[in-house]
Design an enzyme around this catalytic site. Structure first.
Site, PDB file in Angstrom:
ATOM      1  N   CYS A  56      35.336  13.143   9.304  1.00 47.04           N
ATOM      2  CA  CYS A  56      35.491  13.040  10.768  1.00 47.04           C
ATOM      3  C   CYS A  56      34.541  12.005  11.340  1.00 47.04           C
ATOM      4  O   CYS A  56      33.349  12.282  11.524  1.00 47.04           O
ATOM      5  CB  CYS A  56      35.258  14.403  11.420  1.00 47.04           C
ATOM      6  SG  CYS A  56      35.477  14.342  13.204  1.00 47.04           S
ATOM      7  N   CYS A 105      33.013  12.869  14.762  1.00 42.21           N
ATOM      8  CA  CYS A 105      31.984  13.912  14.707  1.00 42.21           C
ATOM      9  C   CYS A 105      30.694  13.349  14.106  1.00 42.21           C
ATOM     10  O   CYS A 105      29.602  13.567  14.618  1.00 42.21           O
ATOM     11  CB  CYS A 105      32.424  15.091  13.841  1.00 42.21           C
ATOM     12  SG  CYS A 105      34.155  15.517  13.958  1.00 42.21           S
ATOM     13  N   ASP A 106      30.814  12.632  12.981  1.00 40.55           N
ATOM     14  CA  ASP A 106      29.627  12.272  12.194  1.00 40.55           C
ATOM     15  C   ASP A 106      29.212  10.812  12.302  1.00 40.55           C
ATOM     16  O   ASP A 106      28.100  10.460  11.897  1.00 40.55           O
ATOM     17  CB  ASP A 106      29.876  12.582  10.703  1.00 40.55           C
ATOM     18  CG  ASP A 106      30.140  14.063  10.479  1.00 40.55           C
ATOM     19  OD1 ASP A 106      29.692  14.866  11.314  1.00 40.55           O
ATOM     20  OD2 ASP A 106      30.788  14.410   9.483  1.00 40.55           O
TER      21      ASP A 106
END
Ligand code: FAD
Length: 307
Positions: free
Chosen positions: A134, A137-138
């Site tokens: 992701c 997200c990261d």
């Protein structure tokens, strides 16, 4: 007893639920979330009616629309994961991981798809220690670092574009010579001086001590194995349909997608329809999933009126 059980809250499921509400079909929408796969996208530029919308914003729009029309016709069973779906004398029973059961005369499966994992030594060991699925997200965790993206489809190039905003360099590896991504997305990525594209390469091994320090890959033209010094590996290697719970009920194709009749989204079992990325539909896009969800619902409505 519901008229209809909808399994999944992505564009296909929400579109169908909105039509179900308008047609007064007593429906339960069972889903882990509302929004679906592209909720993690930084910018969706082809959702008709909106030149650019963040994935989370689109998910909010879905929820707002649903709340505006659902009244007491469509009931939401949120944060529920269906684990089994069986037929009985009255219709169908869906059972969730939480142990709840839902009955319906008909079922629409719109459970979409999830990420295909990177299947090389070290990938599992370093998941969340440099290997990630992701980017939104990261990605920010890898500011000013050298990272790799595995996958040359739209998701791969979109991920690369997101990462280019903060990573020191992005190297994209793709198994084939030709890319699957749209030409315009590839060109956007190529404009960045810190973007490197390696077609016809095969990831071989994720290496590191506690965290990822590199990705070994094979150059398929020369046969040489090289090591990319990267601290982050973003995997965009395709998707797997979420159809395990339906495998014993409806017919699947060789890659576990639900076989459907493209005229009306019917499956091999009377009373069960499917739409979107969990099906053998050739093209996987938000607009197509929503359209096919609506097509299924129109057919479900006529079927219910007839039976
Ligand atoms: C990063 C990314 C970016 C994308 N960008 C675009 C784009 O810009 N434009 C575009 O058109 N398409 C884009 N796509 C593709 C698009 O997101 C999909 O084609 C679309 O989401 C498919 O919709 P769907 O409703 O079939 O399934 P999904 O969106 O996959 O939704 C499935 C739903 O089912 C739920 N679910 C799954 N299994 C279960 C279960 N067992 N029980 C209960 N609920 C379950 C999930 O929680 C989810 O709510 C992108 C995809 C990704 C991954």
């Amino acid at each position: 007893m519901n008229d209809l059980i909808i399994i999944g809250g992505g564009p296909a499921g929400v579109a169908a639920a909105i039509y179900a509400a308008r047609k007064h079909l007593q429906t339960v929408l069972i889903t882990e979330d509302i929004g679906g796969q592209s909720s993690v996208s930084e910018g969706i530029e082809n959702w008709i009616g909106s030149p650019k919308v963040h994935g989370q914003e689109l998910a909010k729009m879905f929820r707002t629309h649903l709340d505006a029309v659902k009244a007491d016709v469509v009931r939401l069973a949120l944060h529920e994961r269906v684990e089994s779906l069986v037929k009985n004398a009255e219709g169908f029973v869906a059972t969730t991981k939480n142990g709840n059961t839902f009955n319906g005369r008909t079922v629409l499966i719109v459970s979409g798809a999830g990420r295909r994992k990177l299947d090389v030594p070290g990938a599992e060991k370093f998941e969340n220690k440099g290997v990630t699925y992701c980017a939104s997200c990261d990605g920010p965790l890898f500011s000013n670092q050298d990272v790799a993206v595995v996958g040359g489809g739209n998701a791969g190039f979109e991920t690369a574009l997101q990462l280019l905003a903060y990573a020191k360099s992005v190297t994209l590896l793709h198994r084939h010579k030709e890319f699957k991504a749209d030409a315009v997305t590839i060109e956007k990525a190529r404009e960045y001086p810190n973007m490197r594209i390696l077609p016809n390469t095969e990831p071989m091994e994720v290496v590191g001590e506690q965290f990822v320090s590199g990705l070994k890959y094979k150059d398929k033209d020369s046969g040489a194995v090289e090591e990319l010094p990267v601290t982050g590996i973003f995997v965009e290697a395709g998707v797997l349909p979420n159809t395990g719970f339906a495998a014993g009920l409806v017919e699947l194709d060789a890659v576990k997608r639900i076989k459907t009749d493209p005229h009306n989204q019917r499956t091999s079992v009377e009373g069960v329809w499917a739409a979107g990325d969990c099906t053998d539909e050739l093209y996987h896009q938000n607009n197509i999933a929503a359209g096919d969800g609506v097509k299924a619902l129109e057919d479900i409505y006529l079927w219910i009126k007839k039976h």
